[in-house]
Design a protein around this motif. Structure first.
Motif, PDB file in Angstrom:
ATOM      1  N   LEU A 162      49.155  -6.060 -21.252  1.00 47.57           N
ATOM      2  CA  LEU A 162      50.381  -6.816 -21.034  1.00 47.57           C
ATOM      3  C   LEU A 162      51.072  -7.093 -22.374  1.00 47.57           C
ATOM      4  O   LEU A 162      50.440  -7.047 -23.437  1.00 47.57           O
ATOM      5  CB  LEU A 162      50.057  -8.121 -20.306  1.00 47.57           C
ATOM      6  CG  LEU A 162      49.304  -7.953 -18.975  1.00 47.57           C
ATOM      7  CD1 LEU A 162      48.970  -9.322 -18.382  1.00 47.57           C
ATOM      8  CD2 LEU A 162      50.106  -7.130 -17.978  1.00 47.57           C
ATOM      9  N   ASN A 163      52.347  -7.430 -22.300  1.00 45.75           N
ATOM     10  CA  ASN A 163      53.113  -7.663 -23.530  1.00 45.75           C
ATOM     11  C   ASN A 163      53.128  -9.130 -23.949  1.00 45.75           C
ATOM     12  O   ASN A 163      53.939  -9.548 -24.772  1.00 45.75           O
ATOM     13  CB  ASN A 163      54.545  -7.133 -23.388  1.00 45.75           C
ATOM     14  CG  ASN A 163      55.256  -7.723 -22.179  1.00 45.75           C
ATOM     15  OD1 ASN A 163      54.888  -8.793 -21.688  1.00 45.75           O
ATOM     16  ND2 ASN A 163      56.271  -7.017 -21.686  1.00 45.75           N
ATOM     17  N   GLY A 164      52.227  -9.900 -23.390  1.00 36.72           N
ATOM     18  CA  GLY A 164      52.118 -11.307 -23.746  1.00 36.72           C
ATOM     19  C   GLY A 164      50.990 -11.952 -22.954  1.00 36.72           C
ATOM     20  O   GLY A 164      50.283 -11.290 -22.192  1.00 36.72           O
ATOM     21  N   PRO A 165      50.817 -13.261 -23.079  1.00 35.05           N
ATOM     22  CA  PRO A 165      49.723 -13.958 -22.377  1.00 35.05           C
ATOM     23  C   PRO A 165      50.081 -14.205 -20.906  1.00 35.05           C
ATOM     24  O   PRO A 165      50.255 -15.344 -20.473  1.00 35.05           O
ATOM     25  CB  PRO A 165      49.599 -15.265 -23.162  1.00 35.05           C
ATOM     26  CG  PRO A 165      50.975 -15.512 -23.691  1.00 35.05           C
ATOM     27  CD  PRO A 165      51.565 -14.165 -23.977  1.00 35.05           C
ATOM     28  N   HIS A 166      50.162 -13.115 -20.156  1.00 31.15           N
ATOM     29  CA  HIS A 166      50.641 -13.189 -18.788  1.00 31.15           C
ATOM     30  C   HIS A 166      49.530 -13.069 -17.750  1.00 31.15           C
ATOM     31  O   HIS A 166      49.805 -12.795 -16.576  1.00 31.15           O
ATOM     32  CB  HIS A 166      51.665 -12.077 -18.534  1.00 31.15           C
ATOM     33  CG  HIS A 166      52.793 -12.027 -19.511  1.00 31.15           C
ATOM     34  ND1 HIS A 166      53.542 -13.144 -19.840  1.00 31.15           N
ATOM     35  CD2 HIS A 166      53.294 -11.005 -20.261  1.00 31.15           C
ATOM     36  CE1 HIS A 166      54.461 -12.799 -20.729  1.00 31.15           C
ATOM     37  NE2 HIS A 166      54.322 -11.512 -21.001  1.00 31.15           N
ATOM     38  N   SER A 167      48.269 -13.266 -18.150  1.00 30.24           N
ATOM     39  CA  SER A 167      47.168 -13.170 -17.187  1.00 30.24           C
ATOM     40  C   SER A 167      46.141 -14.239 -17.509  1.00 30.24           C
ATOM     41  O   SER A 167      46.295 -15.020 -18.456  1.00 30.24           O
ATOM     42  CB  SER A 167      46.529 -11.780 -17.237  1.00 30.24           C
ATOM     43  OG  SER A 167      45.735 -11.627 -18.402  1.00 30.24           O
ATOM     44  N   TYR A 168      45.071 -14.251 -16.756  1.00 30.02           N
ATOM     45  CA  TYR A 168      44.009 -15.227 -16.998  1.00 30.02           C
ATOM     46  C   TYR A 168      43.214 -14.910 -18.261  1.00 30.02           C
ATOM     47  O   TYR A 168      42.369 -15.718 -18.667  1.00 30.02           O
ATOM     48  CB  TYR A 168      43.058 -15.290 -15.796  1.00 30.02           C
ATOM     49  CG  TYR A 168      43.638 -16.023 -14.603  1.00 30.02           C
ATOM     50  CD1 TYR A 168      44.077 -17.333 -14.719  1.00 30.02           C
ATOM     51  CD2 TYR A 168      43.728 -15.411 -13.358  1.00 30.02           C
ATOM     52  CE1 TYR A 168      44.599 -18.021 -13.637  1.00 30.02           C
ATOM     53  CE2 TYR A 168      44.248 -16.077 -12.262  1.00 30.02           C
ATOM     54  CZ  TYR A 168      44.692 -17.384 -12.410  1.00 30.02           C
ATOM     55  OH  TYR A 168      45.214 -18.050 -11.326  1.00 30.02           O
ATOM     56  N   ASP A 169      43.461 -13.758 -18.878  1.00 30.91           N
ATOM     57  CA  ASP A 169      42.757 -13.438 -20.122  1.00 30.91           C
ATOM     58  C   ASP A 169      42.992 -14.479 -21.203  1.00 30.91           C
ATOM     59  O   ASP A 169      42.150 -14.659 -22.097  1.00 30.91           O
ATOM     60  CB  ASP A 169      43.195 -12.059 -20.638  1.00 30.91           C
ATOM     61  CG  ASP A 169      42.492 -10.923 -19.923  1.00 30.91           C
ATOM     62  OD1 ASP A 169      41.439 -11.177 -19.294  1.00 30.91           O
ATOM     63  OD2 ASP A 169      42.996  -9.782 -19.960  1.00 30.91           O
ATOM     64  N   ILE A 172      41.303 -12.782  -8.404  1.00 32.09           N
ATOM     65  CA  ILE A 172      41.793 -11.613  -7.653  1.00 32.09           C
ATOM     66  C   ILE A 172      42.508 -12.167  -6.421  1.00 32.09           C
ATOM     67  O   ILE A 172      41.965 -12.214  -5.327  1.00 32.09           O
ATOM     68  CB  ILE A 172      40.649 -10.660  -7.257  1.00 32.09           C
ATOM     69  CG1 ILE A 172      39.852 -10.258  -8.495  1.00 32.09           C
ATOM     70  CG2 ILE A 172      41.192  -9.418  -6.558  1.00 32.09           C
ATOM     71  CD1 ILE A 172      38.627  -9.409  -8.198  1.00 32.09           C
ATOM     72  N   GLU A 173      43.725 -12.618  -6.611  1.00 32.27           N
ATOM     73  CA  GLU A 173      44.408 -13.444  -5.612  1.00 32.27           C
ATOM     74  C   GLU A 173      45.214 -12.640  -4.605  1.00 32.27           C
ATOM     75  O   GLU A 173      45.434 -13.098  -3.480  1.00 32.27           O
ATOM     76  CB  GLU A 173      45.339 -14.427  -6.340  1.00 32.27           C
ATOM     77  CG  GLU A 173      44.593 -15.311  -7.322  1.00 32.27           C
ATOM     78  CD  GLU A 173      45.471 -15.860  -8.450  1.00 32.27           C
ATOM     79  OE1 GLU A 173      44.987 -16.714  -9.209  1.00 32.27           O
ATOM     80  OE2 GLU A 173      46.640 -15.411  -8.575  1.00 32.27           O
ATOM     81  N   GLY A 174      45.686 -11.471  -5.004  1.00 31.31           N
ATOM     82  CA  GLY A 174      46.556 -10.690  -4.137  1.00 31.31           C
ATOM     83  C   GLY A 174      46.040  -9.282  -3.938  1.00 31.31           C
ATOM     84  O   GLY A 174      45.296  -8.742  -4.769  1.00 31.31           O
ATOM     85  N   GLY A 180      43.448 -10.043 -15.037  1.00 24.08           N
ATOM     86  CA  GLY A 180      42.691  -9.996 -16.271  1.00 24.08           C
ATOM     87  C   GLY A 180      42.081  -8.620 -16.412  1.00 24.08           C
ATOM     88  O   GLY A 180      42.066  -7.831 -15.470  1.00 24.08           O
ATOM     89  N   ALA A 181      41.579  -8.315 -17.578  1.00 20.80           N
ATOM     90  CA  ALA A 181      40.903  -7.044 -17.835  1.00 20.80           C
ATOM     91  C   ALA A 181      39.458  -7.333 -18.211  1.00 20.80           C
ATOM     92  O   ALA A 181      39.171  -8.318 -18.891  1.00 20.80           O
ATOM     93  CB  ALA A 181      41.598  -6.278 -18.953  1.00 20.80           C
ATOM     94  N   GLY A 182      38.552  -6.492 -17.734  1.00 18.59           N
ATOM     95  CA  GLY A 182      37.142  -6.696 -18.047  1.00 18.59           C
ATOM     96  C   GLY A 182      36.485  -7.773 -17.220  1.00 18.59           C
ATOM     97  O   GLY A 182      35.443  -8.316 -17.597  1.00 18.59           O
ATOM     98  N   ILE A 183      37.066  -8.106 -16.050  1.00 16.02           N
ATOM     99  CA  ILE A 183      36.490  -9.139 -15.192  1.00 16.02           C
ATOM    100  C   ILE A 183      35.239  -8.618 -14.492  1.00 16.02           C
ATOM    101  O   ILE A 183      34.219  -9.290 -14.413  1.00 16.02           O
ATOM    102  CB  ILE A 183      37.534  -9.615 -14.156  1.00 16.02           C
ATOM    103  CG1 ILE A 183      38.640 -10.404 -14.854  1.00 16.02           C
ATOM    104  CG2 ILE A 183      36.879 -10.466 -13.078  1.00 16.02           C
ATOM    105  CD1 ILE A 183      39.779 -10.797 -13.943  1.00 16.02           C
ATOM    106  N   GLU A 184      35.335  -7.391 -13.953  1.00 23.00           N
ATOM    107  CA  GLU A 184      34.239  -6.854 -13.166  1.00 23.00           C
ATOM    108  C   GLU A 184      33.363  -5.935 -14.009  1.00 23.00           C
ATOM    109  O   GLU A 184      33.804  -5.353 -15.002  1.00 23.00           O
ATOM    110  CB  GLU A 184      34.790  -6.107 -11.948  1.00 23.00           C
ATOM    111  CG  GLU A 184      35.526  -7.016 -10.985  1.00 23.00           C
ATOM    112  CD  GLU A 184      35.860  -6.333  -9.689  1.00 23.00           C
ATOM    113  OE1 GLU A 184      36.481  -5.265  -9.737  1.00 23.00           O
ATOM    114  OE2 GLU A 184      35.491  -6.868  -8.628  1.00 23.00           O
ATOM    115  N   CYS A 211      45.589  -6.704 -17.222  1.00 24.23           N
ATOM    116  CA  CYS A 211      45.345  -6.857 -15.801  1.00 24.23           C
ATOM    117  C   CYS A 211      44.742  -5.555 -15.283  1.00 24.23           C
ATOM    118  O   CYS A 211      44.827  -4.509 -15.943  1.00 24.23           O
ATOM    119  CB  CYS A 211      46.610  -7.225 -15.030  1.00 24.23           C
ATOM    120  SG  CYS A 211      47.852  -5.911 -14.935  1.00 24.23           S
ATOM    121  N   THR A 212      44.138  -5.632 -14.118  1.00 27.57           N
ATOM    122  CA  THR A 212      43.440  -4.483 -13.540  1.00 27.57           C
ATOM    123  C   THR A 212      43.867  -4.308 -12.095  1.00 27.57           C
ATOM    124  O   THR A 212      43.903  -5.286 -11.339  1.00 27.57           O
ATOM    125  CB  THR A 212      41.917  -4.691 -13.594  1.00 27.57           C
ATOM    126  OG1 THR A 212      41.521  -5.044 -14.916  1.00 27.57           O
ATOM    127  CG2 THR A 212      41.178  -3.430 -13.161  1.00 27.57           C
TER     128      THR A 212
END
Length: 529
Positions: A302-309, A337-339, A361-365, A377-378
């Motif tokens: 992502l191009n900024g802090p736009h996820s739970y990462d 993993i909401e949607g 997020g990335a690297g969650i699973e 994000c994944t």
């Protein structure tokens, strides 16, 4: 020598339900044996800690044999939960039942009494839904099923992108119509996961007729004169025997259940004889018919802090923790993993055959790496009704040796084509305006504009287990069936199987809700047949 009326082997999603329901009859004594520890790890109970439980020490890792074209230098593993509550204590909590046609297909395949109209009452009995109260949903059951209180803006942007692509909005994936994109409901309520252990077993442990033994490895089922009379188990290095006056119920999961049956002399006679195991009952279907959802992960930076990462950083993690502890709200109440969506890969299918998940997020699973920029994000996707079939078989006559697992992913070429189509669809959705404005680059796969052939090769090479194994002790009346529709093992009195292994065919989505439904129905069958 100790004895009880019922022994339940395996304290996972199904076993917790069976043990709890059977113990409601005060005159019956029940013992539940679980190989893993009690569910005391605090990460289990915090929905947002899924990223911890999905990769942590509560998992048993099995090596599986890939097809030659899927070989990787680091090998392949399939994980199964080893903790009280099983998968329901470590999974992403997504509550999905599949399509009604899945269960009608079970009945058509010889599992009489398991059509959708037969199983729906058990789904409703189990469920305590915080939004729906209709013909499809219950509100009085022990299992909390809820909307996710905190929805990340990235999830909403992705769902809008799905609509921009042409997928309709779906407000309830469990209504009987799965097609479209929408928010998942999860097995949680507020700040706390609702596992099978929490929902069913914990309230029952105060009953004097229910015993719980954790850290127990069941070595074999004891059979005399064609009847299961108990189990031999190992606890703290000591071998012990527990007798069952009525029945033994195996709920150890689609890998461990056939493994235990074969080591107890129940399975393909030729395989058992090869490893010096006395054949008690020649059942060639034990360990066959293995099915699993195969999954692809597309990873975006992502191009900024736009996820739970962003909550991986200490200050943000501390703030989320304080919000959770003080108010029971915030990111820690999300499953991350909401949607998701159900749509077509194979256009010839009558019903959607692919499922999609957005992980914020990335690297969650397990098996999915993070991104260089730290914020990602994944998109996970998989075919929900694969045609390929694999097997679980013995490696040796020693129970300490893990079984050989051959999933045979993409053994049927239709599966690879469907997943390829779904991957192309997922990539196209990520180009839609509402989500594209957050994307810096796609990290996996890293080719900017891959051809269909390149995507097919990527899928064949990088697909991984979705960790939904089932079918290895399937219901039916034919020669390959292991249990009959009442879940009794063919040819052995006093022995049943109740877990994902009895499914004739995999259902269209996550299996956890189905495993608890099987537990509800199994308890009724045990009491009445």
């Amino acid at each position: 020598m100790q004895s009880v009326d019922y022994i339940v082997v395996g304290g996972g999603s199904t076993g917790c339900v069976v043990a709890s329901r059977l113990s409601e009859t005060a005159s019956c004594s029940v013992a539940l044996l679980e190989a893993g520890p009690r569910d005391r790890n605090p990460y289990i109970h915090i929905p947002g800690a899924y990223y911890k439980t999905a990769q942590g020490p509560l998992l048993k890792r099995y090596a599986w044999e890939p097809r030659p074209e899927q070989q990787r230098p680091d090998g392949e593993t399939m994980v199964q939960a080893r903790v009280l509550g099983g998968g329901s204590s470590v999974n992403a909590m997504i509550y999905i039942r599949g399509n009604p046609a899945d269960y009608d297909g079970w009945a058509d395949a010889g599992a009489a009494g398991w059509a959708y109209e037969d199983v729906l009452p058990y789904f409703r009995r189990s469920e305590n839904n915080n939004r729906f109260a209709d013909a499809a949903h219950g509100t009085d059951g022990p299992l909390n099923v809820s909307d996710i209180d905190t929805i990340h803006p990235l999830t909403r942007a992705w769902l809008q992108a799905c609509q921009q692509h042409g997928l309709p909005q779906n407000i309830d994936f469990n209504s009987g119509d799965q097609a479209g994109a929408g928010l998942y409901q999860i097995t949680a309520r507020g700040r706390r996961r609702s596992s099978a252990a929490v929902a069913y077993l914990h309230p029952a442990l105060g009953r004097s007729n229910l015993q719980l033994h954790t850290g127990v490895q069941v070595a074999r089922i004891l059979i005399e004169d064609g009847r299961a009379i108990g189990v031999e188990y190992i606890q703290k290095g000591q071998r012990r025997i527990l007798k069952a006056r009525r029945e033994v119920i195996i709920s150890a999961g689609a890998i461990a259940t056939p493994h235990l049956l074969m080591h107890s002399g129940i399975g393909p006679g030729e395989v058992l004889a090869r490893y010096g195991i006395d054949v008690v009952r020649d059942l060639p279907g034990v360990g066959q018919n293995l099915q699993d959802h195969i999954e692809i992960s597309l990873v975006y930076q992502l191009n900024g802090p736009h996820s739970y990462d962003q909550y991986k950083k200490p200050i943000w993690k501390a703030m989320a923790g304080l919000e959770y502890l003080a108010f029971g709200k915030g990111p820690a109440t999300s499953n991350l993993i909401e949607g998701g969506a159900f749509w077509w890969g194979d256009k010839c299918e009558a019903l959607p055959d692919c499922q999609f998940f957005l992980a914020c997020g990335a690297g969650i699973e397990e098996g999915v790496d993070g991104v260089p920029g730290g914020n990602g994000c994944t998109i996970n996707l998989g075919q929900v009704r694969p045609h390929s079939r694999g097997e679980v078989t013995l490696k040796s006559g020693d129970l300490a040796d893990d079984p050989i697992i051959r999933p045979n992913y993409f053994g049927d070429p239709r599966d690879l084509e469907a997943v390829t189509d779904a991957t192309l669809l997922a990539m196209d959705i990520m180009k839609r305006p509402t989500i594209a404005r957050y994307i810096e680059t796609r990290v996996v796969p890293d080719h900017p504009e891959p051809t269909r052939d390149a995507v097919r090769q990527f899928c064949q090479r990088e697909a991984h287990a979705a960790l939904h194994p089932c079918g290895t002790a399937r219901m039916g009346r034919d020669a390959e069936a292991v249990v009959d529709p009442t879940l009794k093992v063919h040819g052995i009195d006093g022995l049943r199987v109740a877990d994902a292994s009895v499914m004739p065919n995999i259902i269209s989505g996550n299996l956890n809700a189905v495993c608890m439904m099987i537990g509800e129905k199994a308890a009724d069958l045990i009491r009445t047949t």
